[in-house]
Design a protein around this motif. Structure first.
Motif, PDB file in Angstrom:
ATOM      1  N   PHE A  31       0.707  -1.279   0.034  1.00 14.69           N
ATOM      2  CA  PHE A  31      -0.032  -0.046  -0.154  1.00 14.69           C
ATOM      3  C   PHE A  31       0.935   1.333   0.105  1.00 14.69           C
ATOM      4  CE2 PHE A  31      -2.058   3.112   2.740  1.00 14.69           C
ATOM      5  CZ  PHE A  31      -3.313   3.540   1.801  1.00 14.69           C
ATOM      6  N   LEU A  32       2.015   1.234   0.821  1.00 14.36           N
ATOM      7  CA  LEU A  32       2.894   2.435   0.879  1.00 14.36           C
ATOM      8  C   LEU A  32       3.680   2.551  -0.484  1.00 14.36           C
ATOM      9  CD1 LEU A  32       4.332   2.319   4.554  1.00 14.36           C
ATOM     10  CD2 LEU A  32       2.350   3.787   3.889  1.00 14.36           C
ATOM     11  N   LEU A  33       3.987   1.691  -0.811  1.00 13.69           N
ATOM     12  CA  LEU A  33       4.839   1.559  -2.013  1.00 13.69           C
ATOM     13  C   LEU A  33       4.200   1.265  -3.362  1.00 13.69           C
ATOM     14  CD1 LEU A  33       8.141  -0.335  -0.574  1.00 13.69           C
ATOM     15  CD2 LEU A  33       7.959   2.107  -1.343  1.00 13.69           C
ATOM     16  N   PHE A  34       2.977   1.359  -3.472  1.00  7.14           N
ATOM     17  CA  PHE A  34       2.418   1.397  -4.736  1.00  7.14           C
ATOM     18  C   PHE A  34       2.925   2.221  -5.793  1.00  7.14           C
ATOM     19  CE2 PHE A  34      -1.986   1.334  -7.297  1.00  7.14           C
ATOM     20  CZ  PHE A  34      -1.576  -0.244  -7.726  1.00  7.14           C
ATOM     21  N   PHE A  35       3.677   1.703  -6.717  1.00  5.41           N
ATOM     22  CA  PHE A  35       4.488   2.565  -7.488  1.00  5.41           C
ATOM     23  C   PHE A  35       3.670   3.559  -8.507  1.00  5.41           C
ATOM     24  CE2 PHE A  35       4.136  -0.323 -11.007  1.00  5.41           C
ATOM     25  CZ  PHE A  35       4.362   0.533 -12.139  1.00  5.41           C
ATOM     26  N   PRO A  36       2.455   3.091  -9.118  1.00 10.83           N
ATOM     27  CA  PRO A  36       1.620   3.849 -10.127  1.00 10.83           C
ATOM     28  C   PRO A  36       1.107   5.328  -9.203  1.00 10.83           C
ATOM     29  CG  PRO A  36       0.930   1.899 -10.192  1.00 10.83           C
ATOM     30  CD  PRO A  36       1.836   1.803  -9.096  1.00 10.83           C
TER      31      PRO A  36
END
Length: 409
Positions: A155-160
């Motif tokens: 959730f924190l690193l969801f790249f889009p």
């Protein structure tokens, strides 16, 4: 391949999308057959994050890892200790600690400290902070019963969306992430994703380019060169042109970026919420903030405005609810202004919008009281849209910082 020669900053050029789509093929095949390859998705996201922070941005990448570890530890710590004694004080401490590094980076950006000779910020610092504060607050409310570490990291690193949003909510994200969509649903998501992708390309690389790269520099030069004095104040008709042109550039550039983020999210089977909803047809300034950068404005509304209002009501700080709402608006938009940067034009931008909303609320109360005397027809509705549009454009002129150059330099 020397990736240093390729601009892999999110959505910076069409080449970026080629790499993303190639990387997404395996994931999309899995979703087509009703399976979510979480391990592949995690590796794919980490690779792209590595490429974003590769080479000259390696310090930002290190800061991201340190920041992520810090925010993750705060959330996990609060999940364990929220049921202990003095849980209110622990809650406030966690929120303050989560925000404090961001506040320092904002301060350092405006007032660099000579003794610090390394990069302190990184791409996406604000949005990771917002997500962390959101989760901590919802855990305290009981809306989130448990945070799963692996899902929370994704959730924190969801790249889009990591660099500039949209800001998703953990519960909504988890619901999508835990379940692969049905084939019919995924076909619909791909269809919408393609539509958002091409609309974003049109917004950012055609309209945004025209308003921002082609016209804006020319208009700004003319505004600075061709001036007059009106009532003792420096003025230029080209300044009006700059106001409208910059407003269009700001919208099409940012809305295009947001459409890209939503599009890639849909390809990944995640229904990231939209960020814009025809903001320039808003009938009043409050309606505008329900349409402009919606995920950010709703975040500020839910986690600052509403919580301060309830807290002030509980403490009985204000007897008059109208005064309470006005104070809450000014607090909300001042914080939003300071978040953008510690310069006078961002702060004035926040004060301007708080004042506009307070005036709008007063007008709405007046309309209700004098409903029979005030006409409501097609002309008044379009006039309201016209007035709101120009009010917003003037606020963007303040936000642009161009007045700082035009008047003071």
């Amino acid at each position: 391949m020397d990736f240093n020669l390729v601009n892999l900053q999110p959505y910076a050029n069409p080449q970026y999308f080629i790499y993303v789509i190639i990387g997404l093929i395996s994931l999309m095949i899995g979703l087509w057959f009703g399976k979510r390859f979480k391990t592949y998705e995690a590796i794919f996201s980490l690779v792209f994050l590595f490429l974003i922070f590769d080479c000259d941005k390696w310090q930002q990448g290190i800061n991201l890892l340190l920041w992520l570890g810090f925010e993750f530890a705060l959330t996990m710590f609060y999940q364990v200790y929220r049921s202990k004694k003095n849980k209110t004080s622990v809650f406030y401490l966690m929120v303050i600690l989560a925000i404090l590094p961001l506040a320092f980076v904002k301060y350092y950006t405006s007032f660099p400290i000579s003794s610090i000779n390394f990069t302190v910020g990184f791409l996406g610092i604000s949005y990771i902070t917002f997500k962390t504060v959101q989760v901590i607050m919802e855990m305290r409310d009981g809306a989130i019963k448990k945070v799963e570490p692996a899902t929370y990291l994704r959730f924190l690193l969801f790249f889009p969306t990591i660099s500039s949003g949209p800001i998703d909510r953990y519960r909504r994200f988890k619901k999508d992430y835990d379940n692969a969509p049905s084939r019919d649903e995924y076909v619909d998501m791909i269809t919408k994703g393609i539509h958002y992708l091409f609309l974003g390309l049109f917004y950012k690389f055609i309209l945004g380019w025209l308003f921002g790269t082609v016209w804006l520099p020319v208009i700004s030069q003319k505004a600075l060169a061709i001036t007059t004095t009106v009532f003792g104040i420096k003025f230029s008709w080209w300044l009006i042109a700059y106001m409208y042109d910059y407003s269009m550039y700001l919208f099409f550039d940012f809305a295009g970026y947001s459409l890209f983020a939503v599009s890639i999210s849909y390809f990944m089977g995640i229904k990231t919420p939209m960020n814009f909803n025809k903001p320039f047809i808003s009938k009043n300034i409050k309606d505008f903030w329900n349409r402009w950068h919606m995920t950010l404005s709703f975040w500020f509304r839910d986690y600052i405005y509403m919580r301060f209002t309830f807290f002030a009501m509980k403490k009985k700080w204000f007897k008059n609810r109208i005064r309470l709402s006005q104070v809450s608006y000014f607090l909300l938009f001042l914080i939003m202004g300071f978040w953008h940067g510690l310069t006078w034009y961002y702060i004035v931008y926040g004060i301007f919008h708080a004042t506009a909303i307070c005036i709008n609320d007063a007008w709405l109360r007046f309309k209700i009281k004098h409903k029979k005397q005030i006409p409501s027809n097609t002309f008044t509705k379009w006039f309201a849209i016209f007035l709101t549009f120009n009010t917003v454009c003037f606020s963007f002129l303040i936000f642009s910082g161009f007045l700082d150059t035009f008047w003071f330099k």
